[in-house]
Design a protein around this motif. Structure first.
Motif, PDB file in Angstrom:
ATOM      1  N   GLN A  23       0.834  -1.200   0.000  1.00  0.00           N
ATOM      2  CA  GLN A  23       0.000   0.000   0.000  1.00  0.00           C
ATOM      3  C   GLN A  23       0.876   1.261   0.000  1.00  0.00           C
ATOM      4  N   ARG A  24       1.925   1.220   0.835  1.00  0.00           N
ATOM      5  CA  ARG A  24       2.858   2.364   0.886  1.00  0.00           C
ATOM      6  C   ARG A  24       3.503   2.573  -0.473  1.00  0.00           C
ATOM      7  N   GLU A  25       3.914   1.437  -1.065  1.00  0.00           N
ATOM      8  CA  GLU A  25       4.569   1.509  -2.376  1.00  0.00           C
ATOM      9  C   GLU A  25       3.618   2.127  -3.411  1.00  0.00           C
ATOM     10  N   ALA A  26       2.334   1.744  -3.344  1.00  0.00           N
ATOM     11  CA  ALA A  26       1.348   2.297  -4.287  1.00  0.00           C
ATOM     12  C   ALA A  26       1.244   3.810  -4.095  1.00  0.00           C
ATOM     13  N   ARG A  27       1.183   4.235  -2.814  1.00  0.00           N
ATOM     14  CA  ARG A  27       1.087   5.681  -2.547  1.00  0.00           C
ATOM     15  C   ARG A  27       2.307   6.406  -3.101  1.00  0.00           C
ATOM     16  N   ASN A  28       3.492   5.808  -2.875  1.00  0.00           N
ATOM     17  CA  ASN A  28       4.737   6.473  -3.286  1.00  0.00           C
ATOM     18  C   ASN A  28       4.910   6.536  -4.794  1.00  0.00           C
ATOM     19  N   THR A  29       4.323   5.590  -5.488  1.00  0.00           N
ATOM     20  CA  THR A  29       4.567   5.520  -6.932  1.00  0.00           C
ATOM     21  C   THR A  29       3.404   6.063  -7.761  1.00  0.00           C
ATOM     22  N   GLY A  30       2.317   6.452  -7.095  1.00  0.00           N
ATOM     23  CA  GLY A  30       1.201   7.075  -7.823  1.00  0.00           C
ATOM     24  C   GLY A  30       0.165   6.093  -8.348  1.00  0.00           C
ATOM     25  N   TYR A  31       0.311   4.817  -8.040  1.00  0.00           N
ATOM     26  CA  TYR A  31      -0.740   3.875  -8.452  1.00  0.00           C
ATOM     27  C   TYR A  31      -1.904   3.978  -7.471  1.00  0.00           C
ATOM     28  N   ARG A  32      -3.099   3.765  -8.006  1.00  0.00           N
ATOM     29  CA  ARG A  32      -4.295   3.940  -7.168  1.00  0.00           C
ATOM     30  C   ARG A  32      -4.499   2.792  -6.202  1.00  0.00           C
ATOM     31  N   THR A  33      -3.931   1.646  -6.516  1.00  0.00           N
ATOM     32  CA  THR A  33      -4.160   0.478  -5.654  1.00  0.00           C
ATOM     33  C   THR A  33      -2.892  -0.338  -5.475  1.00  0.00           C
ATOM     34  N   ARG A  34      -2.891  -1.058  -4.371  1.00  0.00           N
ATOM     35  CA  ARG A  34      -1.877  -2.072  -4.095  1.00  0.00           C
ATOM     36  C   ARG A  34      -1.938  -3.153  -5.177  1.00  0.00           C
ATOM     37  N   SER A  35      -3.174  -3.401  -5.654  1.00  0.00           N
ATOM     38  CA  SER A  35      -3.401  -4.420  -6.694  1.00  0.00           C
ATOM     39  C   SER A  35      -2.597  -4.159  -7.954  1.00  0.00           C
ATOM     40  N   ALA A  36      -2.291  -2.885  -8.207  1.00  0.00           N
ATOM     41  CA  ALA A  36      -1.536  -2.563  -9.423  1.00  0.00           C
ATOM     42  C   ALA A  36      -0.251  -3.396  -9.484  1.00  0.00           C
ATOM     43  N   PHE A  37       0.327  -3.662  -8.315  1.00  0.00           N
ATOM     44  CA  PHE A  37       1.583  -4.420  -8.295  1.00  0.00           C
ATOM     45  C   PHE A  37       1.372  -5.892  -8.640  1.00  0.00           C
ATOM     46  N   LYS A  38       0.137  -6.367  -8.443  1.00  0.00           N
ATOM     47  CA  LYS A  38      -0.128  -7.750  -8.843  1.00  0.00           C
ATOM     48  C   LYS A  38      -0.013  -7.845 -10.365  1.00  0.00           C
ATOM     49  N   VAL A  58     -11.246  -5.815 -16.816  1.00  0.00           N
ATOM     50  CA  VAL A  58     -12.582  -6.112 -16.259  1.00  0.00           C
ATOM     51  C   VAL A  58     -12.541  -6.023 -14.728  1.00  0.00           C
ATOM     52  N   GLY A  59     -13.481  -5.269 -14.184  1.00  0.00           N
ATOM     53  CA  GLY A  59     -13.475  -5.040 -12.729  1.00  0.00           C
ATOM     54  C   GLY A  59     -12.352  -4.070 -12.409  1.00  0.00           C
ATOM     55  N   CYS A  60     -12.384  -2.909 -13.084  1.00  0.00           N
ATOM     56  CA  CYS A  60     -11.198  -2.021 -13.108  1.00  0.00           C
ATOM     57  C   CYS A  60     -11.153  -0.984 -11.998  1.00  0.00           C
ATOM     58  N   HIS A  61     -12.259  -0.776 -11.279  1.00  0.00           N
ATOM     59  CA  HIS A  61     -12.301   0.305 -10.281  1.00  0.00           C
ATOM     60  C   HIS A  61     -11.284   0.051  -9.154  1.00  0.00           C
ATOM     61  N   PRO A  62     -10.548   1.023  -8.673  1.00  0.00           N
ATOM     62  CA  PRO A  62     -10.563   2.449  -9.059  1.00  0.00           C
ATOM     63  C   PRO A  62      -9.606   2.789 -10.195  1.00  0.00           C
ATOM     64  N   GLY A  63      -8.958   1.776 -10.767  1.00  0.00           N
ATOM     65  CA  GLY A  63      -8.179   2.075 -11.976  1.00  0.00           C
ATOM     66  C   GLY A  63      -6.693   1.734 -11.883  1.00  0.00           C
ATOM     67  N   GLY A  64      -6.279   1.047 -10.836  1.00  0.00           N
ATOM     68  CA  GLY A  64      -4.852   0.704 -10.679  1.00  0.00           C
ATOM     69  C   GLY A  64      -4.330  -0.166 -11.816  1.00  0.00           C
ATOM     70  N   TRP A  65      -5.074  -1.193 -12.164  1.00  0.00           N
ATOM     71  CA  TRP A  65      -4.634  -2.071 -13.265  1.00  0.00           C
ATOM     72  C   TRP A  65      -4.681  -1.315 -14.590  1.00  0.00           C
ATOM     73  N   SER A  66      -5.669  -0.438 -14.733  1.00  0.00           N
ATOM     74  CA  SER A  66      -5.758   0.335 -15.984  1.00  0.00           C
ATOM     75  C   SER A  66      -4.525   1.226 -16.130  1.00  0.00           C
ATOM     76  N   GLN A  67      -4.058   1.808 -15.012  1.00  0.00           N
ATOM     77  CA  GLN A  67      -2.850   2.637 -15.075  1.00  0.00           C
ATOM     78  C   GLN A  67      -1.674   1.809 -15.598  1.00  0.00           C
ATOM     79  N   VAL A  68      -1.540   0.590 -15.070  1.00  0.00           N
ATOM     80  CA  VAL A  68      -0.430  -0.275 -15.487  1.00  0.00           C
ATOM     81  C   VAL A  68      -0.592  -0.641 -16.969  1.00  0.00           C
ATOM     82  N   ALA A  69      -1.833  -0.987 -17.357  1.00  0.00           N
ATOM     83  CA  ALA A  69      -2.078  -1.402 -18.750  1.00  0.00           C
ATOM     84  C   ALA A  69      -1.747  -0.264 -19.720  1.00  0.00           C
ATOM     85  N   VAL A  70      -2.144   0.965 -19.366  1.00  0.00           N
ATOM     86  CA  VAL A  70      -1.865   2.117 -20.233  1.00  0.00           C
ATOM     87  C   VAL A  70      -0.350   2.297 -20.409  1.00  0.00           C
ATOM     88  N   GLU A  71       0.395   2.133 -19.317  1.00  0.00           N
ATOM     89  CA  GLU A  71       1.861   2.246 -19.416  1.00  0.00           C
ATOM     90  C   GLU A  71       2.422   1.189 -20.362  1.00  0.00           C
TER      91      GLU A  71
END
Ligand SMILES: C[S@@+](CC[C@H](N)C(=O)[O-])C[C@H]1O[C@@H](n2cnc3c(N)ncnc32)[C@H](O)[C@@H]1O
Length: 262
Positions: A23-38, A58-71
């Protein structure tokens, strides 16, 4: 790496510390969720998303995976996210708000694709949890079946589908059904998964041009239901449609006692 310190700890406190670290890592790196790291860890391991890809999240809220996908897709790619809940905008992503099992939502996704073929589907879909594991797990499995059945016809040969699943009844059947659509189906549990014992990800690669012979025209949902029925878990006659409409699909798993319920 947030997972490093907690990696060997199997107790609850260890898992909570690890999750806090992500969670800390997500905050520090600008991702919306801890899940983004998964998804990042799935990407590191399997390289599922390529530059220029068209991706459905699919099931994208609040958008952490979408941020990763866009990158990962870069400027030449496209990302469409769908969820029951709306997301704050992510540059390069089109969000559709709605239920993935609903025909209207599915049509809006097709419209957003504008004739493009999906190369990748990533799904972190998870139902609102009731706390009753068997029920949550059954609903989750149903949702995942819907994701396969909706997305498969929109994907091109060689495509990739990644989805969260909850371990439990029907998972082996789901994997076997996924194998009728994809050449390789692997389970993967990223370090960033908090509930590593219950949650895992299926990484399905190399979409087959057609479902394997022998499965006829059966959907993934039908293949899984048939296997559950074979194991004695049945849909009570005349009830499944009502329950499905009421959004309580997980209740369909009722252990047969007489063996002649259908
Ligand atoms: C674990 S969250 C996803 C987190 C996301 N991957 C991220 O990193 O921001 C699971 C999502 O699945 C969504 N969901 C559950 N059932 C759904 C359905 N039938 N259709 C669309 N989305 C659904 C929930 O609303 C929830 O936002």
């Amino acid at each position: 790496m947030p997972g490093g310190a907690g990696r060997t700890m199997s107790n609850r406190r260890g898992s909570t510390n690890r999750s806090d670290a992500w969670q800390r890592e997500a905050r520090n790196t600008g991702y919306r969720t801890r899940s983004a790291f998964k998804l990042k860890q799935i990407q590191e391991r399997f390289g599922v998303i390529r530059r220029g890809d068209t991706v459905l999240d699919v099931g994208c809220h609040p958008g952490g995976w979408s941020q990763v996908a866009v990158e990962e897709v870069g400027e030449d790619g496209a990302v469409i996210g769908v969820d029951l809940k709306g997301c704050a905008p992510v540059d390069g992503c089109t969000f559709v708000v709605g239920d993935i099992t609903d025909e209207g939502t599915q049509q809006r996704i097709r419209d957003a694709l504008e004739g493009d073929i999906l190369r990748v589907v990533v799904s972190d879909i998870s139902p609102g949890l009731t706390g009753q594991y068997e029920m949550d797990q059954a609903i989750s499995t149903d949702l995942v079946c819907s994701v396969f059945d909706f997305a498969y016809p929109l994907m091109g040969s060689g495509g990739v589908l990644v989805t969260k699943v909850f371990q439990g009844r029907g998972i082996e059947a789901l994997i076997s059904a996924a194998n009728t659509r994809f050449s390789t189906v692997q389970r993967f549990s990223p370090d960033a998964s908090r509930n590593s014992s219950s949650e895992t990800y299926l990484v399905c690669r190399n979409r087959k041009e057609k479902p394997s012979k022998g499965t006829g025209t059966m959907s993934v949902q039908e293949l899984v239901n048939r296997s559950l029925a074979d194991d004695g878990f049945v849909i009570p006659a005349g009830e499944s449609d009502e329950r499905r409409e009421a959004g309580r699909v997980g209740f369909r798993l009722v252990k047969s006692t007489s063996g002649d319920d259908e």
